[in-house]
Write an enzyme that holds these catalytic residues in place. Sequence first.
Site, mmCIF file in Angstrom:
data_model
loop_
_atom_site.group_PDB
_atom_site.id
_atom_site.type_symbol
_atom_site.label_atom_id
_atom_site.label_comp_id
_atom_site.label_asym_id
_atom_site.label_seq_id
_atom_site.Cartn_x
_atom_site.Cartn_y
_atom_site.Cartn_z
ATOM 1 N N GLY A 84 -1.152 -17.755 75.732
ATOM 2 C CA GLY A 84 -1.178 -19.202 75.495
ATOM 3 C C GLY A 84 -0.364 -19.609 74.277
ATOM 4 C CD GLU B 39 -5.185 -16.905 70.417
ATOM 5 O OE1 GLU B 39 -5.635 -17.641 71.299
ATOM 6 O OE2 GLU B 39 -4.383 -15.984 70.648
ATOM 7 C CE LYS C 104 -6.915 -13.050 81.822
ATOM 8 N NZ LYS C 104 -7.356 -13.932 80.776
HETATM 9 C C1 5RP Z 1 -3.786 -17.630 73.730
HETATM 10 C C2 5RP Z 1 -4.480 -16.396 74.115
HETATM 11 C C3 5RP Z 1 -5.503 -16.486 75.200
HETATM 12 O O1 5RP Z 1 -6.733 -16.091 74.707
HETATM 13 C C4 5RP Z 1 -5.073 -15.572 76.309
HETATM 14 O O2 5RP Z 1 -3.764 -15.948 76.724
HETATM 15 C C5 5RP Z 1 -6.027 -15.669 77.501
HETATM 16 O O3 5RP Z 1 -5.944 -16.937 78.044
HETATM 17 P P1 5RP Z 1 -6.797 -17.355 79.314
HETATM 18 O O4 5RP Z 1 -8.218 -17.352 78.894
HETATM 19 O O5 5RP Z 1 -6.272 -18.741 79.643
HETATM 20 O O6 5RP Z 1 -6.499 -16.376 80.416
HETATM 21 O O7 5RP Z 1 -4.282 -15.328 73.586
HETATM 22 O O8 5RP Z 1 -2.789 -17.363 72.777
#
Ligand code: 5RP
Length: 229
Positions: free
Chosen positions: A98, A104, A122
């Site tokens: 994201g 983060e 995941k």
């Molecule tokens: C944003 C992130 C998100 O936590 C990661 O991409 C997972 O996203 P989603 O819950 O939409 O699958 O690291 O930088």
Amino acid sequence: MSAELKERAARAALEVVESGMRLGIGTGSTAEPFIRALADKVLAGMRVIGVPTSQRSAKLCAELGIPLSTLEETPELDLTVDGADEIDPQLRLIKGGGGSLLREKIVAAASARMVVIADISKKVETLGAFPLPIEVDQFGLGATRRAVEKAASGLGLSGEIVLRQRSDKVFVTDGGHYILDASFGRIPDPEGLSCALHEIPGVVEHGLFIGLARQAFIASSDGVEAIVS
Ligand code: 5RP
């Protein structure tokens, strides 16, 4: 189904949130149901202060009435709850799909505990099927990309490295940086790659989260599995 699983993982994580906590609040489609469920608890009287990991999450929290702070005002947090793009058996992560990986990681590192929420898709044996996001300074992009290729090659990794675009425009992070998405394939030595990438001056941060996550709630059609590192 995937949305339902994300919701389940999010609700499981809510069980470890206690009134009075200073909370790091993640970003993404799994973090969002967590934010919504947290807002319901706040409405019902739970006292928390949230530090969001992106402008997007900050906006949602503010709309839903979750009290917010910053790491300047609240430099130590009790718990961060966030999603991930990949989770291996040692709770090493790839994050940054994201685009919020830098904030983060800063927020997770400022937290006594990081809890990851995800659906079963995941969970992987070895990190790397998901392209590794690498946040880079805009200055010197070509040289930084070349240095990333060389660093990876030194570890026996190769693959396409693309500058992230969204809607035909170069994607810019909340911090004003670019993201290179590196399709290295299997990453057998995430620690080695992490060190090698940190040696490159133009690399601001990368999406390998190592030694940060303490617990993961992974939802599947069978229920929610809690993994502890
Ligand atoms: C944003 C992130 C998100 O936590 C990661 O991409 C997972 O996203 P989603 O819950 O939409 O699958 O690291 O930088």
